[in-house]
Design an enzyme around this catalytic site. Structure first.
Site, PDB file in Angstrom:
ATOM      1  N   ARG A 213      51.532  -8.841 -38.529  1.00  0.00           N
ATOM      2  CA  ARG A 213      50.823 -10.112 -38.793  1.00  0.00           C
ATOM      3  C   ARG A 213      49.425 -10.056 -38.190  1.00  0.00           C
ATOM      4  O   ARG A 213      48.502 -10.683 -38.677  1.00  0.00           O
ATOM      5  CB  ARG A 213      51.609 -11.314 -38.246  1.00  0.00           C
ATOM      6  CG  ARG A 213      50.791 -12.603 -38.256  1.00  0.00           C
ATOM      7  CD  ARG A 213      51.601 -13.886 -38.272  1.00  0.00           C
ATOM      8  NE  ARG A 213      52.690 -13.935 -37.324  1.00  0.00           N
ATOM      9  CZ  ARG A 213      52.553 -14.105 -35.996  1.00  0.00           C
ATOM     10  NH1 ARG A 213      51.358 -14.241 -35.453  1.00  0.00           N
ATOM     11  NH2 ARG A 213      53.604 -14.129 -35.227  1.00  0.00           N
TER      12      ARG A 213
ATOM     13  N   TYR B 246      34.191 -23.067 -56.202  1.00  0.00           N
ATOM     14  CA  TYR B 246      35.494 -22.729 -56.797  1.00  0.00           C
ATOM     15  C   TYR B 246      36.458 -23.916 -56.652  1.00  0.00           C
ATOM     16  O   TYR B 246      36.431 -24.615 -55.631  1.00  0.00           O
ATOM     17  CB  TYR B 246      36.037 -21.486 -56.082  1.00  0.00           C
ATOM     18  CG  TYR B 246      37.411 -21.082 -56.518  1.00  0.00           C
ATOM     19  CD1 TYR B 246      37.614 -20.481 -57.758  1.00  0.00           C
ATOM     20  CD2 TYR B 246      38.509 -21.304 -55.701  1.00  0.00           C
ATOM     21  CE1 TYR B 246      38.888 -20.113 -58.150  1.00  0.00           C
ATOM     22  CE2 TYR B 246      39.780 -20.934 -56.091  1.00  0.00           C
ATOM     23  CZ  TYR B 246      39.959 -20.341 -57.331  1.00  0.00           C
ATOM     24  OH  TYR B 246      41.225 -19.977 -57.723  1.00  0.00           O
TER      25      TYR B 246
ATOM     26  N   ASP C  47      30.482 -17.151 -50.581  1.00  0.00           N
ATOM     27  CA  ASP C  47      31.578 -16.584 -51.375  1.00  0.00           C
ATOM     28  C   ASP C  47      30.947 -15.634 -52.393  1.00  0.00           C
ATOM     29  O   ASP C  47      30.264 -16.060 -53.323  1.00  0.00           O
ATOM     30  CB  ASP C  47      32.350 -17.718 -52.068  1.00  0.00           C
ATOM     31  CG  ASP C  47      33.527 -17.211 -52.904  1.00  0.00           C
ATOM     32  OD1 ASP C  47      33.507 -16.029 -53.316  1.00  0.00           O
ATOM     33  OD2 ASP C  47      34.446 -17.999 -53.169  1.00  0.00           O
TER      34      ASP C  47
ATOM     35  N   LYS D 237      40.098 -10.467 -57.359  1.00  0.00           N
ATOM     36  CA  LYS D 237      39.297 -10.373 -58.572  1.00  0.00           C
ATOM     37  C   LYS D 237      38.686  -8.978 -58.700  1.00  0.00           C
ATOM     38  O   LYS D 237      39.404  -8.023 -58.886  1.00  0.00           O
ATOM     39  CB  LYS D 237      38.240 -11.480 -58.569  1.00  0.00           C
ATOM     40  CG  LYS D 237      38.788 -12.865 -58.188  1.00  0.00           C
ATOM     41  CD  LYS D 237      39.715 -13.447 -59.213  1.00  0.00           C
ATOM     42  CE  LYS D 237      40.411 -14.720 -58.724  1.00  0.00           C
ATOM     43  NZ  LYS D 237      39.523 -15.751 -58.213  1.00  0.00           N
TER      44      LYS D 237
HETATM   45  C1  LIG Z   1      39.706 -16.755 -57.325  1.00  0.00           C
HETATM   46  C2  LIG Z   1      38.621 -17.223 -56.455  1.00  0.00           C
HETATM   47  C3  LIG Z   1      38.904 -17.705 -55.171  1.00  0.00           C
HETATM   48  C4  LIG Z   1      40.311 -17.814 -54.646  1.00  0.00           C
HETATM   49  O1  LIG Z   1      40.907 -16.565 -54.481  1.00  0.00           O
HETATM   50  P1  LIG Z   1      42.507 -16.319 -54.506  1.00  0.00           P
HETATM   51  O2  LIG Z   1      42.610 -14.880 -54.212  1.00  0.00           O
HETATM   52  O3  LIG Z   1      42.994 -16.706 -55.854  1.00  0.00           O
HETATM   53  O4  LIG Z   1      43.075 -17.198 -53.436  1.00  0.00           O
HETATM   54  C5  LIG Z   1      37.832 -18.097 -54.385  1.00  0.00           C
HETATM   55  N1  LIG Z   1      36.566 -18.045 -54.837  1.00  0.00           N
HETATM   56  C6  LIG Z   1      36.267 -17.606 -56.070  1.00  0.00           C
HETATM   57  C7  LIG Z   1      34.838 -17.569 -56.504  1.00  0.00           C
HETATM   58  C8  LIG Z   1      37.276 -17.181 -56.916  1.00  0.00           C
HETATM   59  O5  LIG Z   1      36.972 -16.758 -58.150  1.00  0.00           O
END
Ligand SMILES: *Cc1c(COP(=O)(O)O)cnc(C)c1O
Length: 394
Positions: free
Chosen positions: A60, A113, A185, A210
């Site tokens: 963890r 997001y 982000d 992604k």
């Molecule tokens: C998908 C996404 C998230 C969240 O990510 P997860 O892995 O699905 O929790 C955050 N920011 C952006 C820009 C995203 O496309």
């Protein structure tokens, strides 16, 4: 790897975090599923526990496969340190809850997001944290909000799903004037196209689910930045338990080796598709920062190396046209994710902003006739032909 040879992204993507010696001379990072790590000597164990020597205690907290993933994203973002999470949302929520305390204020943009937007609207206010969400493209409004005092400036660029671009360097400078930390982000751009830390951000975070992973088969997240901030966020995460699974870490590591290759192709294909869609009579509007008609194209040119594989467009005929168009596509998953090797499409109502209702989406300026298109690595001629036959069927 020494500092003075300064490897480029394509080299780092393959080698960073993967330097051995590995178990039994393996050339690939092993998936270490072990929950705990045993020590014959208590003194040795104690030193590892206190962080005085390298090693792992409990997965963890830290794990060798996860550590390799952290090292790779850290090097690609040119950061001092990185820590990994079970998902992108875990990276975002753990980072915000580490940095903010009751009575604080965070400034961000309206086009964050969907899940991040929920944290802003639903969870932070419960802890008496003030949230100010500004018009995404009104840089002056963001600067004004920042100048009123805040602890964190949170940005995303390009945004989901209408591909707005914010001037990271300009807003980071404004935030630093009031002593705020800047969090970006970087999921859409990836470190291949944009390096937020170089633009003045303090912390850069990712949904590794992604583009980093790139194959839509593992969830994960990461935050990168200076050692002291990352240590605090890591501490919050190890106690709160949003640890990245070692198998997911392995899949993400494997995917990241081809990140620069994939992004290079997706940049090129997306630009061609955006230009093509712009000329199609069934298309109302195309949102892609690489188009010179994009309102923030100049900023995008300044802060991005390529414009990315994400675009969106609105079709004539409203949501019924979207409903007719999407099932016609042969080379696209109709699904909620993005950034994979396959092309993926969907309307915001079932993808990026599924967490919001139609009224909330309208308030964010997200049209219901919008299609989000995540360009895959398929042959560009096939993708354009596919779009043509699907659009012609509307
Ligand atoms: C998908 C996404 C998230 C969240 O990510 P997860 O892995 O699905 O929790 C955050 N920011 C952006 C820009 C995203 O496309």
């Amino acid at each position: 790897m020494n500092d003075h040879n300064n490897p480029k992204d394509a080299t780092l993507a393959v080698w960073a975090g993967e330097t051995g010696p590995l178990w039994e001379n393996a050339t690939q990072v092993p998936v270490v599923h072990s929950v705990s790590f045993g020590y014959a000597e208590l003194a040795h164990w104690a030193k590892v526990g206190r962080g005085e020597i390298d090693g792992h205690i409990y997965s963890r907290n830290t794990n060798p496969t996860v550590r390799a993933f952290e090292e790779k994203i850290c090097r690609l973002e040119q950061a001092q340190a990185a820590t990994a999470f079970a998902s992108g949302m875990a990276a975002i929520s753990n980072t915000l809850f580490t940095l903010l305390a009751p009575g604080d204020r965070i400034v961000s943009i309206k086009d964050s997001y969907g899940g991040t937007n929920r944290i802003f609207q639903e969870f932070l206010p419960r802890f008496n944290i003030a949230v100010t969400l500004c018009d995404t493209t009104d840089q002056k409004a963001v600067e004004t909000a920042i100048s009123q005092g805040c602890q964190v400036l949170y940005l995303e660029s390009p945004t989901n799903p209408t591909m707005k671009v914010v001037d990271i360097a300009r807003l980071a400078a404004a935030a630093h004037q009031v002593g705020a930390l800047v969090v970006v982000d970087n999921t859409f751009a990836t470190p291949v196209n944009q390096k937020p830390l170089k633009l003045g951000a303090d912390l850069v975070l990712h949904s590794a689910t992604k583009y980093l992973g790139g194959h839509a088969d593992a969830l994960g997240g990461a935050v990168c930045g200076p050692q002291d901030h990352i240590r605090r966020i890591f501490h919050f995460r190890e106690i709160n338990g949003a640890a990245l699974d070692p198998m997911a870490a392995y899949l993400l590591l494997r995917g990241m080796k081809t990140l620069p290759l994939r992004i290079e192709r997706q940049n090129k294909s997306a630009l061609q598709i955006a230009a093509y869609l712009q000329s199609h009579s069934s298309v109302e509007q195309v949102f892609y920062p690489g188009l010179d008609t994009h309102p923030q194209h100049a900023i995008a040119r300044q802060q991005m190396k390529g414009f990315g594989g994400m675009l969106s467009f609105s079709v004539k005929g409203g949501y019924p046209a979207v409903e007719k168009f999407l099932p016609q596509l042969r080379y696209a998953h109709r699904a909620a994710n993005l950034g994979a090797v396959e092309t993926i499409v969907g309307p915001p109502a079932t993808t990026s902003h599924v967490e919001l209702n139609a009224r909330q989406r309208a308030a964010m300026g997200i049209p219901e006739n919008l299609v989000r298109y995540s360009v895959g690595i398929e042959d560009i001629a096939d993708l354009i032909e596919d779009l043509t036959q699907a659009l012609d069927s509307i």
